[in-house]
Design an enzyme around this catalytic site. Structure first.
Site, PDB file in Angstrom:
ATOM      1  N   ARG A 132     -19.971 -11.298 -10.857  1.00  0.00           N
ATOM      2  CA  ARG A 132     -20.489 -12.376 -10.024  1.00  0.00           C
ATOM      3  C   ARG A 132     -21.065 -11.877  -8.707  1.00  0.00           C
ATOM      4  O   ARG A 132     -22.068 -12.388  -8.217  1.00  0.00           O
ATOM      5  CB  ARG A 132     -19.359 -13.386  -9.724  1.00  0.00           C
ATOM      6  CG  ARG A 132     -18.987 -14.289 -10.877  1.00  0.00           C
ATOM      7  CD  ARG A 132     -17.943 -15.308 -10.427  1.00  0.00           C
ATOM      8  NE  ARG A 132     -17.539 -16.190 -11.506  1.00  0.00           N
ATOM      9  CZ  ARG A 132     -16.522 -15.945 -12.339  1.00  0.00           C
ATOM     10  NH1 ARG A 132     -15.824 -14.832 -12.200  1.00  0.00           N
ATOM     11  NH2 ARG A 132     -16.204 -16.798 -13.288  1.00  0.00           N
TER      12      ARG A 132
ATOM     13  N   ASP B 288      -6.405  -8.985 -15.335  1.00  0.00           N
ATOM     14  CA  ASP B 288      -6.589  -9.890 -14.208  1.00  0.00           C
ATOM     15  C   ASP B 288      -7.454 -11.116 -14.505  1.00  0.00           C
ATOM     16  O   ASP B 288      -8.036 -11.711 -13.602  1.00  0.00           O
ATOM     17  CB  ASP B 288      -7.240  -9.112 -13.044  1.00  0.00           C
ATOM     18  CG  ASP B 288      -8.447  -8.304 -13.487  1.00  0.00           C
ATOM     19  OD1 ASP B 288      -9.102  -8.697 -14.474  1.00  0.00           O
ATOM     20  OD2 ASP B 288      -8.732  -7.265 -12.863  1.00  0.00           O
TER      21      ASP B 288
ATOM     22  N   GLU C 188     -10.568 -12.344 -10.070  1.00  0.00           N
ATOM     23  CA  GLU C 188      -9.688 -11.321 -10.635  1.00  0.00           C
ATOM     24  C   GLU C 188      -8.655 -10.777  -9.643  1.00  0.00           C
ATOM     25  O   GLU C 188      -7.491 -10.577  -9.995  1.00  0.00           O
ATOM     26  CB  GLU C 188     -10.532 -10.177 -11.206  1.00  0.00           C
ATOM     27  CG  GLU C 188     -11.303 -10.532 -12.463  1.00  0.00           C
ATOM     28  CD  GLU C 188     -12.657 -11.160 -12.199  1.00  0.00           C
ATOM     29  OE1 GLU C 188     -13.386 -11.417 -13.175  1.00  0.00           O
ATOM     30  OE2 GLU C 188     -12.987 -11.429 -11.013  1.00  0.00           O
TER      31      GLU C 188
END
Length: 368
Positions: A213, A95, A131
């Site tokens: 993140r 991804d 992703e």
């Protein structure tokens, strides 16, 4: 014989592509490998360990580049590779932005796309970002979709994707199986123990990876606070933390934890080293998708420091537990795993839902 191009950029992609490349070569296909450049320095030693030759290296990384600039740069460069090699199949995995962009470039050239690890979903297009969006976008482009689990396959069927959807298990388990076999059969175990002689292996090793993140900022501070408390209060723990190079991660972890003798902070580790440390660990704390798959192979408890996961099979099967980033919850779970043998052993009693280590063979059995 088919002409096959494998495209990937990050080390996790390389780990999951390696057994497929090996299987493709073993079956006599014309195989070429293209690396896009995100984790080049981390990928090359791994590929050399598995004796995989790189045919195209795109070197697309630029300082402070955006997702848009990365995508546009890669799209134009991969087009050149496709026109040069003219493959019949393009393999992409997972991804990443490389996954989506290489699939899109192949689609523009009307080349069949093979998506490895298809069908993972969190249900929130912005978590993880980008992703979740990338893997959803690859689905309608791909001709062949190899899902690691039945749940991943069910996600695709729910979206109306019914043709060429095959459950294989995850290829990362193939790589792990081969890697641990090499470690056990040679002198690697002794050399690795010498390399990490600063770790007291008489204590119980807690391996920690955190980089996503969504954990930057306050969540990472909470995770570090939990590790600080545990490192201070328990003499039986040795924390081992490969620290991601992202400054948002690196600065926070070093500021919080480098003063503790039983917290070992390392630069990002090579795959062989990390696999061995998983093998040596007592439990694993992670926000990594790959580690959620690989850790259960060693029958170790996996504490997933995320609010959601696209790998829910591990949670439902009882080999991992979703705990988020709350300090108190992390501390309670780790203490419980150290203090209750029954609770600890409950994780290892369950079957690894991510495969038997022969996914690559299943992929090529289907492709013919």
């Amino acid at each position: 014989m088919k002409k096959i191009l494998f495209c990937f950029g990050t080390r996790p992609e390389a780990i999951k592509m390696a057994p497929l490349i090996e299987e493709g070569l073993n079956r006599g296909h014309d195989v070429k490998v293209c690396i896009t450049g995100q984790h080049r320095d981390m990928i090359i030693p791994f590929l050399e360990f598995f004796q995989i030759k790189v045919d195209y290296s795109l070197d697309i990384m630029r300082e402070n580049q955006t997702l848009s600039s990365l995508t546009s740069n890669l799209l134009s460069k991969i087009e050149i590779v496709l026109k040069d090699f003219q493959p019949e199949l393009v393999f992409v995995q997972g991804d990443t932005t490389s996954t989506f962009t290489c699939a899109l470039a192949a689609f523009y050239q009307k080349i069949d796309v093979v998506h490895i690890e298809a069908g993972l979903r969190t249900g929130d297009i912005y978590s993880p970002f980008p992703e979740e969006g990338n893997r959803r976008l690859v689905t309608p482009i791909a001709k062949y979709l190899f899902a690691p689990t039945e749940e991943s396959r069910a996600n695709l069927l729910e979206e109306g994707v019914t043709e060429n959807v095959v459950v294989t298990g995850n290829t990362s388990i193939d790589t792990l199986r081969k890697t641990i076999t090499k470690i056990r059969s040679g002198q690697l175990n002794d050399s690795l123990r010498e390399r990490y002689k600063d770790i007291n292996f008489k204590k119980k090793i807690v391996l920690v990876t955190v980089h996503r993140r969504e954990n930057h900022g306050q969540p990472l501070i909470q995770i570090c606070n939990a590790i600080k408390e545990l490192a201070s209060s328990r003499e039986d723990i040795e924390f081992v933390i490969p620290v991601h190079l992202n400054p948002n991660v690196k600065e926070c972890i070093h500021a919080s934890l480098e003063q503790f003798d039983n917290v070992h902070l390392y630069k990002p580790l090579e795959y062989i080293d990390f696999s061995w440390l998983m093998y040596m660990s007592y439990l694993i704390m992670t926000d990594s998708g790959g580690v959620q798959e690989e850790g259960p192979y060693f029958e170790k408890p996996i504490l997933v420091m995320r609010e959601n996961t696209e790998r829910p099979e591990g949670v439902s099967e009882g080999v991992s537990k979703l705990i988020g980033s709350d300090s108190k919850l992390i501390i309670n779970e780790v203490n419980k795993l150290f203090d209750s043998c029954e609770y600890y052993s409950s994780f290892s009693k369950n079957k690894n839902p991510y495969g038997d280590g022969f996914a690559s063979e299943k992929v090529f059995d289907y492709l013919g």
